[in-house]
Design an enzyme around this catalytic site. Sequence first.
Site, PDB file in Angstrom:
ATOM      1  N   SER A 193      33.122  46.102  42.941  1.00 32.12           N
ATOM      2  CA  SER A 193      33.686  46.798  41.789  1.00 32.12           C
ATOM      3  C   SER A 193      35.181  46.548  41.613  1.00 32.12           C
ATOM      4  CB  SER A 193      33.426  48.306  41.912  1.00 32.12           C
ATOM      5  OG  SER A 193      32.046  48.568  41.963  1.00 32.12           O
ATOM      6  N   HIS A 200      38.690  50.938  42.252  1.00 32.81           N
ATOM      7  CA  HIS A 200      38.558  50.575  40.844  1.00 32.81           C
ATOM      8  C   HIS A 200      39.928  50.452  40.173  1.00 32.81           C
ATOM      9  CE1 HIS A 200      34.109  51.884  40.043  1.00 32.81           C
ATOM     10  NE2 HIS A 200      34.237  51.123  41.121  1.00 32.81           N
TER      11      HIS A 200
END
Length: 200
Positions: free
Chosen positions: A126, A176
């Site tokens: 991610s 993230h």
Amino acid sequence: MFIRTESFSQYIRRYPFVTAIIVLNILVYIITGLPIRQSSELYFLGMGYNPLIADGEWWRLLTPMFLHFGITHLLFNMFSLFIFGPELERVAGKARFLTIYLLSGVFANIAYFFLGDSSIPHVGASGAIYGIFGAFGALIYYTKKALPQLRQIMLPIIIISVIMTFLQPNVNIIGHIAGLVVGFLIGLSYFHPKRIISWR
């Protein structure tokens, strides 16, 4: 722009780095998911775990981005890479795309090492995927009126992705956001008007 119309062979030929990363992630998932002791040991050896990183196992800053916890986790990340990776590989160039992807993933893990919960292991691509979003954000910043379609498509995706990061459970928020920021900063360098690559 992000609609894939190529045949399988065309996709591989045009976007070799995106293809290689997807294949590698799938293979690693299959290998680490085998019902044998060596597979679980390999998974443990590669996952991000801050106490072991602090003990000198620095490879864990790289390897987590090739491991996934469950098929849904894998498919979501690889689908995002399949859709958004090719355009970045084409526009930035193969070497620069790989740099954006890997550095975003590594710095996402570094950020979690310093700011994350040391008791919670982490895996997933991610951070690197958000690095791709960040790089597109830099391209949007420089092109603005020149590429309205890119702005209309990617800006909402980036905003929604950030919002969902804070709403979904069991998400590596630090990874993230760090990946997004690093991708954006690298993109600011790569897509500077003095270096801009034409968008065909």
